[in-house]
Write a protein that holds these residues in place. Structure first.
Motif, PDB file in Angstrom:
ATOM      1  N   LYS A  46      45.639  35.072  33.881  1.00 50.96           N
ATOM      2  CA  LYS A  46      44.591  35.666  33.045  1.00 50.96           C
ATOM      3  C   LYS A  46      43.189  35.369  33.585  1.00 50.96           C
ATOM      4  O   LYS A  46      42.313  36.221  33.568  1.00 50.96           O
ATOM      5  CB  LYS A  46      44.731  35.147  31.609  1.00 50.96           C
ATOM      6  CG  LYS A  46      43.750  35.784  30.642  1.00 50.96           C
ATOM      7  CD  LYS A  46      43.771  35.139  29.275  1.00 50.96           C
ATOM      8  CE  LYS A  46      44.991  35.505  28.501  1.00 50.96           C
ATOM      9  NZ  LYS A  46      44.906  35.125  27.077  1.00 50.96           N
ATOM     10  N   ALA A  47      42.968  34.140  34.077  1.00 49.63           N
ATOM     11  CA  ALA A  47      41.645  33.777  34.593  1.00 49.63           C
ATOM     12  C   ALA A  47      41.259  34.652  35.785  1.00 49.63           C
ATOM     13  O   ALA A  47      40.115  35.094  35.895  1.00 49.63           O
ATOM     14  CB  ALA A  47      41.609  32.299  34.972  1.00 49.63           C
ATOM     15  N   ALA A  48      42.211  34.927  36.680  1.00 54.10           N
ATOM     16  CA  ALA A  48      41.929  35.778  37.836  1.00 54.10           C
ATOM     17  C   ALA A  48      41.658  37.215  37.409  1.00 54.10           C
ATOM     18  O   ALA A  48      40.762  37.881  37.950  1.00 54.10           O
ATOM     19  CB  ALA A  48      43.091  35.715  38.824  1.00 54.10           C
ATOM     20  N   VAL A  49      42.406  37.699  36.426  1.00 57.49           N
ATOM     21  CA  VAL A  49      42.185  39.054  35.903  1.00 57.49           C
ATOM     22  C   VAL A  49      40.789  39.132  35.285  1.00 57.49           C
ATOM     23  O   VAL A  49      40.042  40.086  35.513  1.00 57.49           O
ATOM     24  CB  VAL A  49      43.286  39.432  34.895  1.00 57.49           C
ATOM     25  CG1 VAL A  49      42.948  40.729  34.166  1.00 57.49           C
ATOM     26  CG2 VAL A  49      44.640  39.528  35.586  1.00 57.49           C
ATOM     27  N   HIS A  50      40.419  38.114  34.520  1.00 58.51           N
ATOM     28  CA  HIS A  50      39.091  38.096  33.909  1.00 58.51           C
ATOM     29  C   HIS A  50      37.989  38.073  34.970  1.00 58.51           C
ATOM     30  O   HIS A  50      37.002  38.814  34.869  1.00 58.51           O
ATOM     31  CB  HIS A  50      38.934  36.903  32.968  1.00 58.51           C
ATOM     32  CG  HIS A  50      37.599  36.895  32.293  1.00 58.51           C
ATOM     33  ND1 HIS A  50      36.587  36.058  32.680  1.00 58.51           N
ATOM     34  CD2 HIS A  50      37.108  37.646  31.285  1.00 58.51           C
ATOM     35  CE1 HIS A  50      35.525  36.293  31.934  1.00 58.51           C
ATOM     36  NE2 HIS A  50      35.822  37.256  31.078  1.00 58.51           N
ATOM     37  N   ALA A  51      38.143  37.245  35.977  1.00 57.62           N
ATOM     38  CA  ALA A  51      37.126  37.164  37.034  1.00 57.62           C
ATOM     39  C   ALA A  51      36.953  38.522  37.724  1.00 57.62           C
ATOM     40  O   ALA A  51      35.830  38.925  38.045  1.00 57.62           O
ATOM     41  CB  ALA A  51      37.505  36.085  38.049  1.00 57.62           C
ATOM     42  N   TYR A  52      38.033  39.234  37.930  1.00 57.78           N
ATOM     43  CA  TYR A  52      37.987  40.544  38.566  1.00 57.78           C
ATOM     44  C   TYR A  52      37.326  41.585  37.664  1.00 57.78           C
ATOM     45  O   TYR A  52      36.542  42.415  38.123  1.00 57.78           O
ATOM     46  CB  TYR A  52      39.410  40.993  38.924  1.00 57.78           C
ATOM     47  CG  TYR A  52      39.486  42.366  39.530  1.00 57.78           C
ATOM     48  CD1 TYR A  52      39.192  42.573  40.870  1.00 57.78           C
ATOM     49  CD2 TYR A  52      39.858  43.462  38.757  1.00 57.78           C
ATOM     50  CE1 TYR A  52      39.265  43.840  41.426  1.00 57.78           C
ATOM     51  CE2 TYR A  52      39.936  44.731  39.307  1.00 57.78           C
ATOM     52  CZ  TYR A  52      39.642  44.910  40.641  1.00 57.78           C
ATOM     53  OH  TYR A  52      39.705  46.170  41.186  1.00 57.78           O
ATOM     54  N   MET A  53      37.617  41.557  36.374  1.00 59.71           N
ATOM     55  CA  MET A  53      37.182  42.608  35.448  1.00 59.71           C
ATOM     56  C   MET A  53      35.860  42.342  34.741  1.00 59.71           C
ATOM     57  O   MET A  53      35.272  43.260  34.183  1.00 59.71           O
ATOM     58  CB  MET A  53      38.259  42.833  34.385  1.00 59.71           C
ATOM     59  CG  MET A  53      39.495  43.517  34.895  1.00 59.71           C
ATOM     60  SD  MET A  53      39.234  45.226  35.425  1.00 59.71           S
ATOM     61  CE  MET A  53      38.854  46.028  33.854  1.00 59.71           C
ATOM     62  N   ARG A  54      35.375  41.117  34.730  1.00 57.54           N
ATOM     63  CA  ARG A  54      34.241  40.763  33.866  1.00 57.54           C
ATOM     64  C   ARG A  54      33.004  41.629  34.077  1.00 57.54           C
ATOM     65  O   ARG A  54      32.289  41.917  33.132  1.00 57.54           O
ATOM     66  CB  ARG A  54      33.910  39.287  33.977  1.00 57.54           C
ATOM     67  CG  ARG A  54      33.238  38.892  35.249  1.00 57.54           C
ATOM     68  CD  ARG A  54      32.785  37.425  35.239  1.00 57.54           C
ATOM     69  NE  ARG A  54      32.669  37.006  36.606  1.00 57.54           N
ATOM     70  CZ  ARG A  54      33.339  36.007  37.147  1.00 57.54           C
ATOM     71  NH1 ARG A  54      34.151  35.291  36.417  1.00 57.54           N
ATOM     72  NH2 ARG A  54      33.182  35.717  38.409  1.00 57.54           N
ATOM     73  N   ASP A  55      32.744  42.084  35.292  1.00 58.21           N
ATOM     74  CA  ASP A  55      31.559  42.893  35.559  1.00 58.21           C
ATOM     75  C   ASP A  55      31.859  44.385  35.660  1.00 58.21           C
ATOM     76  O   ASP A  55      30.990  45.171  36.043  1.00 58.21           O
ATOM     77  CB  ASP A  55      30.891  42.421  36.854  1.00 58.21           C
ATOM     78  CG  ASP A  55      30.379  40.993  36.751  1.00 58.21           C
ATOM     79  OD1 ASP A  55      29.976  40.585  35.647  1.00 58.21           O
ATOM     80  OD2 ASP A  55      30.389  40.285  37.776  1.00 58.21           O
ATOM     81  N   TYR A  56      33.057  44.781  35.315  1.00 57.55           N
ATOM     82  CA  TYR A  56      33.471  46.177  35.426  1.00 57.55           C
ATOM     83  C   TYR A  56      32.466  47.141  34.781  1.00 57.55           C
ATOM     84  O   TYR A  56      32.061  48.118  35.412  1.00 57.55           O
ATOM     85  CB  TYR A  56      34.870  46.344  34.824  1.00 57.55           C
ATOM     86  CG  TYR A  56      35.501  47.689  35.065  1.00 57.55           C
ATOM     87  CD1 TYR A  56      36.262  47.923  36.206  1.00 57.55           C
ATOM     88  CD2 TYR A  56      35.354  48.729  34.148  1.00 57.55           C
ATOM     89  CE1 TYR A  56      36.863  49.153  36.435  1.00 57.55           C
ATOM     90  CE2 TYR A  56      35.938  49.956  34.366  1.00 57.55           C
ATOM     91  CZ  TYR A  56      36.693  50.166  35.511  1.00 57.55           C
ATOM     92  OH  TYR A  56      37.269  51.389  35.729  1.00 57.55           O
ATOM     93  N   PRO A  57      31.994  46.882  33.544  1.00 58.46           N
ATOM     94  CA  PRO A  57      31.047  47.822  32.923  1.00 58.46           C
ATOM     95  C   PRO A  57      29.700  47.907  33.635  1.00 58.46           C
ATOM     96  O   PRO A  57      28.955  48.862  33.432  1.00 58.46           O
ATOM     97  CB  PRO A  57      30.861  47.270  31.503  1.00 58.46           C
ATOM     98  CG  PRO A  57      32.042  46.410  31.262  1.00 58.46           C
ATOM     99  CD  PRO A  57      32.401  45.839  32.605  1.00 58.46           C
ATOM    100  N   ASP A  58      29.382  46.938  34.488  1.00 55.11           N
ATOM    101  CA  ASP A  58      28.148  47.009  35.268  1.00 55.11           C
ATOM    102  C   ASP A  58      28.284  47.967  36.441  1.00 55.11           C
ATOM    103  O   ASP A  58      27.281  48.314  37.077  1.00 55.11           O
ATOM    104  CB  ASP A  58      27.772  45.624  35.811  1.00 55.11           C
ATOM    105  CG  ASP A  58      27.448  44.635  34.707  1.00 55.11           C
ATOM    106  OD1 ASP A  58      27.057  45.074  33.591  1.00 55.11           O
ATOM    107  OD2 ASP A  58      27.591  43.426  34.939  1.00 55.11           O
ATOM    108  N   HIS A  59      29.510  48.372  36.742  1.00 53.88           N
ATOM    109  CA  HIS A  59      29.758  49.235  37.893  1.00 53.88           C
ATOM    110  C   HIS A  59      30.292  50.604  37.505  1.00 53.88           C
ATOM    111  O   HIS A  59      29.923  51.596  38.114  1.00 53.88           O
ATOM    112  CB  HIS A  59      30.737  48.553  38.856  1.00 53.88           C
ATOM    113  CG  HIS A  59      30.216  47.247  39.340  1.00 53.88           C
ATOM    114  ND1 HIS A  59      29.279  47.142  40.338  1.00 53.88           N
ATOM    115  CD2 HIS A  59      30.456  45.978  38.928  1.00 53.88           C
ATOM    116  CE1 HIS A  59      28.971  45.869  40.538  1.00 53.88           C
ATOM    117  NE2 HIS A  59      29.673  45.146  39.687  1.00 53.88           N
ATOM    118  N   ILE A  60      31.160  50.643  36.498  1.00 59.90           N
ATOM    119  CA  ILE A  60      31.732  51.910  36.051  1.00 59.90           C
ATOM    120  C   ILE A  60      31.539  52.032  34.549  1.00 59.90           C
ATOM    121  O   ILE A  60      31.954  51.170  33.781  1.00 59.90           O
ATOM    122  CB  ILE A  60      33.228  52.006  36.420  1.00 59.90           C
ATOM    123  CG1 ILE A  60      33.394  51.949  37.942  1.00 59.90           C
ATOM    124  CG2 ILE A  60      33.827  53.297  35.858  1.00 59.90           C
ATOM    125  CD1 ILE A  60      34.830  51.936  38.404  1.00 59.90           C
TER     126      ILE A  60
END
Length: 142
Positions: free
Chosen positions: A52-66
């Protein structure tokens, strides 16, 4: 004894959270040991995220890009395993930095255990991103 939502219902809820830009809520749908895979990831992009921590690190800034606006085409197929679904979907929106249209077709194979994502293979095509948008998103994905 409460029952877990069926995988299709959990998946639909996850899409709503992505549209609401609630990444923390989306990550809460994951099992602590969940695995997210990107079989078509190009060189330099992650192919497998474990936990879960790795998934969160990958996704946390998603709304800043898409900036996702909708999932207008969504088909969820049941499989012989009641815990696993195959999803065909299309996500549309805008790339935040460039303003370019984001229109991506996905196929995902998703397994849910006890109401949490445990395995998610995301067959998206990074070559379908506009070139300037791909460079921006690639930086966030590493």
């Amino acid at each position: 004894m409460p029952t877990s939502p069926p995988p299709a219902d959990l998946f639909r809820r996850s899409l709503r959270l992505l549209l609401d830009k609630d990444i923390a809520g989306w990550v809460r749908l994951w099992d602590d040991e969940g695995v997210l895979e990107f079989p078509f990831a190009p060189a330099g992009w992650p192919k497998r995220l474990e936990g879960k921590a790795a998934v969160h690190a990958y996704m946390r800034d998603y709304p800043d890009h898409i900036d996702l606006h909708d999932f207008p085409d969504l088909t969820i197929h049941r499989t012989g395993d009641p815990a696993t679904i195959v999803v065909e979907m299309r996500g549309v929106g805008r790339l935040v930095k460039s303003g370019d249209l984001f229109d991506m077709t996905y196929i995902a194979v998703v397994t849910v255990t006890d109401g949490r994502f445990t395995h998610y293979r995301d067959y998206w095509n990074p070559l379908a991103l506009p070139q300037d948008g791909a460079a921006d998103f690639a930086g966030s994905a590493r």
